[in-house]
Enzyme design. Structure first.
Site, PDB file in Angstrom:
ATOM      1  N   TYR A 267       5.584   2.550 -18.341  1.00  0.00           N
ATOM      2  CA  TYR A 267       4.341   3.273 -18.637  1.00  0.00           C
ATOM      3  C   TYR A 267       4.465   4.137 -19.888  1.00  0.00           C
ATOM      4  CZ  TYR A 267       1.739   2.321 -14.307  1.00  0.00           C
ATOM      5  OH  TYR A 267       1.031   1.733 -13.305  1.00  0.00           O
TER       6      TYR A 267
ATOM      7  N   LYS B 155      15.154  -3.478  -9.308  1.00  0.00           N
ATOM      8  CA  LYS B 155      15.378  -4.905  -9.596  1.00  0.00           C
ATOM      9  C   LYS B 155      16.717  -4.995 -10.315  1.00  0.00           C
ATOM     10  CE  LYS B 155      14.043  -9.245  -9.725  1.00  0.00           C
ATOM     11  NZ  LYS B 155      13.903 -10.100  -8.519  1.00  0.00           N
TER      12      LYS B 155
ATOM     13  N   ASP C   7      11.039  -7.470  -5.079  1.00  0.00           N
ATOM     14  CA  ASP C   7      10.376  -8.648  -4.494  1.00  0.00           C
ATOM     15  C   ASP C   7      10.597  -8.676  -2.984  1.00  0.00           C
ATOM     16  OD1 ASP C   7      13.068  -9.069  -5.041  1.00  0.00           O
ATOM     17  OD2 ASP C   7      12.834 -11.137  -5.726  1.00  0.00           O
TER      18      ASP C   7
ATOM     19  N   ASP D 200       3.600   1.655  -8.349  1.00  0.00           N
ATOM     20  CA  ASP D 200       2.165   1.392  -8.505  1.00  0.00           C
ATOM     21  C   ASP D 200       1.781   0.168  -7.683  1.00  0.00           C
ATOM     22  OD1 ASP D 200      -0.461   1.565  -9.637  1.00  0.00           O
ATOM     23  OD2 ASP D 200       0.076  -0.085 -10.978  1.00  0.00           O
TER      24      ASP D 200
ATOM     25  N   ASP E 138      -0.261  -0.015  -3.645  1.00  0.00           N
ATOM     26  CA  ASP E 138      -1.526  -0.727  -3.399  1.00  0.00           C
ATOM     27  C   ASP E 138      -1.330  -1.700  -2.234  1.00  0.00           C
ATOM     28  OD1 ASP E 138      -2.898   0.507  -5.503  1.00  0.00           O
ATOM     29  OD2 ASP E 138      -3.837  -1.370  -6.140  1.00  0.00           O
TER      30      ASP E 138
HETATM   31  C1  IPM Z   1      -2.642   4.611 -10.046  1.00  0.00           C
HETATM   32  C2  IPM Z   1      -3.493   3.817 -11.011  1.00  0.00           C
HETATM   33  C3  IPM Z   1      -3.089   4.155 -12.436  1.00  0.00           C
HETATM   34  C4  IPM Z   1      -1.631   3.770 -12.614  1.00  0.00           C
HETATM   35  C5  IPM Z   1      -3.977   3.484 -13.507  1.00  0.00           C
HETATM   36  C6  IPM Z   1      -5.432   3.869 -13.342  1.00  0.00           C
HETATM   37  C7  IPM Z   1      -3.500   3.755 -14.900  1.00  0.00           C
HETATM   38  O1  IPM Z   1      -3.402   2.471 -10.736  1.00  0.00           O
HETATM   39  O2  IPM Z   1      -2.664   5.860 -10.136  1.00  0.00           O
HETATM   40  O3  IPM Z   1      -1.974   4.010  -9.222  1.00  0.00           O
HETATM   41  O4  IPM Z   1      -1.313   2.608 -12.907  1.00  0.00           O
HETATM   42  O5  IPM Z   1      -0.777   4.642 -12.465  1.00  0.00           O
HETATM   43 MG    MG Z   2      -2.295   1.970  -8.990  1.00  0.00          MG
END
Ligand code: IPM
Ligand code: MG
Length: 356
Positions: free
Chosen positions: A142, A189, A221, A245, A249
């Protein structure tokens, strides 16, 4: 207790959900005799529209001057399909994380019993799952060097970590593990990436300071697979920015919906509390967004930044109570939910306030 809270709604449904989050903070102040003052600031697409800058100096100044920040979301579809855009809403979010030194992103994955059926994963696999992710937030790919070369025909991003960055997030994760199930999984990884080998080396070294914690190391993975196969085996997870990240999710499905997950970003100064969901422009302005992630973010804010445990627990109990009463927003409803129990953002907020 007297505290100053900055509300940063950002883009899309950020406005709608933080409105409910703030109402909840107000109710807590009233009920427990605290004095919370508020200010508001712009970030993301709305800030670009108003000032040309996704994180205006004025916002940063207000952030530094506040005791905690309740954050909405950033993003706008118009940039997603325009890879050549030079100014993007997300730059505001990333700059905020860097400027405020928010290196630790805590993402608790806790399943409310009533939502067992809302997930696409089988209830018997899910029941009892309770995971706390520590996602490193100010390093990795990032923030590494990135560039277009070869006349724009080639591009690269750099996955980069320094020892001190891994050390400080690892310590936070181990400290948390000591207050929970004393189990920690570090995800990397290391079979391929040098930055991951450094990561593993540092976590192994920090582990020596915590002999009571049972440590495991997983490749990302395999961790992604195990998360769905047996989520109850997880306690605390520590990982880098990109892996964190993606995995969080995925893990949101363990909590039924992205609309339920709160997060805390902490580090050197003011803490930022926000849902893990994004700006969701597909439902923006329709009044159907689930405000519970913002409400639970307010609960994390009270607990972590202000040390108000009882107040924080009162919010979580109220969320539990609205769910037990059968109320659902669209994202956590299913085919058996009666139509009159499916609420919009404000109505869900109102039911919640009644129970606080
Ligand atoms: C999160 C989001 C952000 C990230 C995006 C919006 C840049 O997905 O906070 O998880 O990737 O960190
Ligand atoms: Mg995210």
């Amino acid at each position: 207790m007297k505290k100053h809270i900055l509300i940063v709604p950002g883009d899309g449904i950020g406005q709608e959900v933080t409105t409910v989050g703030k109402q909840v903070l107000d109710r807590i102040a009233e009920k427990f005799g605290h004095e919370f003052t508020y200010d508001e600031a712009l970030i993301g697409h709305v800030a670009i529209e108003a000032t040309g800058d996704p994180l205006p100096e004025e916002t940063l100044t207000k952030m530094r001057a506040s005791d905690a920040i309740l954050f909405g979301a950033v993003g706008h579809p118009k940039y997603d399909n325009d890879p050549s855009a030079k100014v993007r809403p997300e730059q505001g979010l990333l700059k905020m994380r860097k400027e405020l030194g928010l290196y630790a992103n805590l993402r608790p994955i806790k399943l409310f019993d009533e939502l067992l059926e809302a997930s696409s994963i089988k209830p018997e696999i899910l029941r009892g799952a309770d995971i706390l992710f520590f996602r490193e937030l100010t390093g990795d790919v990032y923030f590494g060097k990135r560039e277009r070369i070869d006349d724009g025909n080639t591009a690269y991003d750099t996955m980069i970590y320094s020892k001190y960055e891994v050390e400080r997030i690892a310590r936070k994760a181990f400290d948390a593990a000591m207050t929970r199930g004393k189990k920690l999984m570090s995800v990397d990884k290391a079979n391929v990436l040098e930055s991951s080998r450094l990561w593993r080396e540092v976590v192994q070294a920090v582990a020596k300071e915590y002999p009571e914690v049972e440590v495991s190391h997983q490749f990302v993975d395999s961790a992604a697979m195990l998360l769905i196969k047996n989520p109850r085996n997880f306690d605390v997870v520590v990982t880098g920015n990109l892996f964190g990240d993606i995995l969080t999710d995925e893990a949101s499905q363990i909590a039924g919906s992205m609309g339920m997950l709160a997060s805390a970003s902490i580090g050197d100064s003011t803490g930022v509390y926000e849902p893990i969901h994004g700006s969701a422009h597909d439902i923006t302005g329709k009044g159907v967004a689930n405000p519970l992630a913002s409400v639970l973010s307010a609960a994390l804010l009270l607990d972590i930044s202000f040390g108000l445990k009882e107040e924080s627990e009162a919010i979580i109990a109220a969320v539990d109570a609205v769910l037990k009463a059968g109320f659902r927003t669209r994202d956590i409803a299913n085919s058996e939910t009666p139509a009159d129990k499916i609420l919009g953002t404000d109505a869900m907020g109102a039911e919640l306030l009644k129970r606080l």
